[in-house]
Design an enzyme around this catalytic site. Structure first.
Site, short mmCIF file in Angstrom:
data_model
loop_
_atom_site.label_atom_id
_atom_site.label_comp_id
_atom_site.label_asym_id
_atom_site.label_seq_id
_atom_site.Cartn_x
_atom_site.Cartn_y
_atom_site.Cartn_z
N LYS A 83 4.01 73.45 112.67
CA LYS A 83 4.41 73.51 111.26
C LYS A 83 3.19 73.85 110.42
O LYS A 83 2.55 72.98 109.83
CB LYS A 83 5.04 72.17 110.84
CG LYS A 83 5.84 72.25 109.55
CD LYS A 83 6.68 71.00 109.36
CE LYS A 83 7.38 70.99 108.03
NZ LYS A 83 8.58 71.82 107.98
N GLU B 180 16.39 79.68 114.48
CA GLU B 180 16.58 78.61 113.49
C GLU B 180 16.66 79.25 112.12
O GLU B 180 16.71 80.47 112.00
CB GLU B 180 15.45 77.58 113.58
CG GLU B 180 14.06 78.16 113.37
CD GLU B 180 12.95 77.15 113.68
OE1 GLU B 180 13.19 75.94 113.60
OE2 GLU B 180 11.83 77.61 113.99
N LEU C 271 10.74 75.18 115.49
CA LEU C 271 10.09 73.93 115.13
C LEU C 271 10.95 72.78 115.65
O LEU C 271 12.17 72.79 115.47
CB LEU C 271 9.99 73.83 113.61
CG LEU C 271 9.21 72.62 113.13
CD1 LEU C 271 7.71 72.88 113.27
CD2 LEU C 271 9.55 72.28 111.69
#
Lengths: 289, 289
Positions: B149, B181, B205
């Site tokens: 991240k 995602e 993530l």
């Protein structure tokens, strides 16, 4: 050293951006590094044109300060006020999408871009250019828009760090079986009587020095082919070299600990190195502009 | 609003970082957004553990201020001093590799990381959660370490902007024929009696809310399969939803302008939405800690 930030010339220690700057929270900006030789900017138009293209591609709104003439004026004033009109220097230019409350999407249209320029004296590493440098290879982890010179540079940072930890100067990136470029340089190989380099695409930055070197190579009678070196080919090139704004033409004589060719800078590389140096000297002697 | 920056609690307008901060020039840092409900941080350990993992992976040296207990203490003080102990709020935490002269490789070991925390009131968008939102699909341009991240968020910024320009809430990313995602969320599809989502890998993530929702889904008797939706499958799922720290569970009822399933939030999605809301209420009522 004075720098320029959003309309002001400031001492570097006072140059600060908001924690809401999209450069800080998203890496949402573009940059350039321009060489100055004897106070004259080298290929500045090409650098700033590339930056304008990057801003357009990313939808960063131009402002008066991001106009080419304004940036050139700021760069020249910084060189002058910082005493960098003699010898060599670099100019760093960064434009971000500005400061705004943190939301991924673009901020309101009225948000002014952040404009930052700084200068530094530059000492060309003459010695290593004569004997050549070491490089490593590492996977190219970057995104799919490597043609944009953005400050999303974390993969480049990690690759360069791997090189430094291995005692090398540059990390050469490999994607899908081919050599793309270096962490902060363009990569060329000489083999089979040709000079090979990755074609301009979304997977490499269209290097300004890369362009100049290709032009010089053609003028010297070399055959330049924009076809990437395969991973297996880079082990058997006759010569390997990297180019960049502060790299110029640097022979790579060791790759992953093994010699490249005969382990010494080759004639193609040294010829291009001299041709680029001559081009820069000529540019520095031309009328100021 | 007070924020925290490198040891000081400051008004937001005074919170500035050096132009030499590696967050600003390289996007060289990690971040987290943590939810606070009634002054209590939700899944804060999971968020900070992920951030510690990111710092380790990137080689960002910890400091006293980046210790979990220190960050939690700063976050709680900010919530308190900013009057955010009632209702909902978010805590933003960012750690960069610090300020140092610009070289790609890591700066000297003594360089202290930049630590920045801020808080904001949060109003859950209750209405859209009931009726569902629109999304678009777009190619996933990101690098190969999406499991970290980091603030190299330009591809996410561009994808989110495309969504906003299309009148949608989220951009769902597609890489190599599969759904990875969202630009800032995890993506789930319900079809054939299963809930599908991309497995944890370098291409997504590991979302904290994603983890909580998978756990809640299992507890509700759903079969959760970590296998990515194919691009062609996402057009024929029964239900589609996205999750995230501020997104919670959001039904996606239109995709690229066409209805998803019957165009209304489905029972699987609404059940998980309620289960997550209940989990957060319970956490908010638990003893302060």
């Amino acid at each position: 050293m004075l720098i320029f930030l959003n309309g002001e010339f400031l001492p570097r220690s006072e140059a600060k951006v908001s924690v809401d700057d999209r450069g800080f929270v998203f890496g949402d900006g573009v940059y350039e590094v321009i060489r100055a030789v004897g106070g004259r900017l080298f290929t500045a138009d090409e650098h700033l044109e590339r930056m304008e293209g990057g801003m357009r591609a990313l939808g960063i709104q131009p402002s008066e300060e991001t106009q080419r003439a304004a940036l050139l004026g700021i760069a020249r004033r910084l060189l002058r006020e910082n005493g960098l009109l003699d010898g060599e220097a670099t100019v760093y230019v960064q434009v971000t999408r500005g400061a705004a409350p943190r939301l991924h999407q673009f901020p309101p249209a009225a948000t002014r871009p952040t404009v930052y320029l700084s200068t530094a004296p530059f000492l060309p590493p003459v010695e290593i250019r004569g004997v050549g440098a070491a490089a490593i290879t590492t996977p190219d982890l970057r995104w799919s828009r490597c043609d944009l010179k953005t400050v999303n540079l974390l993969p480049n940072v990690l690759a360069k760090q791997l090189a430094v930890e291995a005692g090398a100067t540059e990390a050469i990136l490999m994607r899908d079986g081919v050599v793309t470029e270096g962490a902060s340089t363009s990569v060329f190989g000489a083999m089979d009587g040709r000079i090979r380099t990755h074609p301009a695409s979304n997977y490499i930055l269209p290097g300004i020095t890369r362009g100049v070197v290709m032009e010089l190579a053609a003028a010297l009678g070399h055959r330049v082919v924009q076809r990437p070196l395969l991973v297996e080919e880079i082990r058997r090139v006759d010569e390997l070299f990297i180019t960049g704004t502060t790299t110029d033409v640097l022979p790579i004589v060791r790759l992953d600990g093994r010699p490249v060719g005969d382990g010494r800078p080759g004639p193609v590389t040294l010829g291009l190195q001299e041709a680029l140096a001559e081009r820069m000297r000529t540019a520095a002697l031309a009328k100021p502009g």
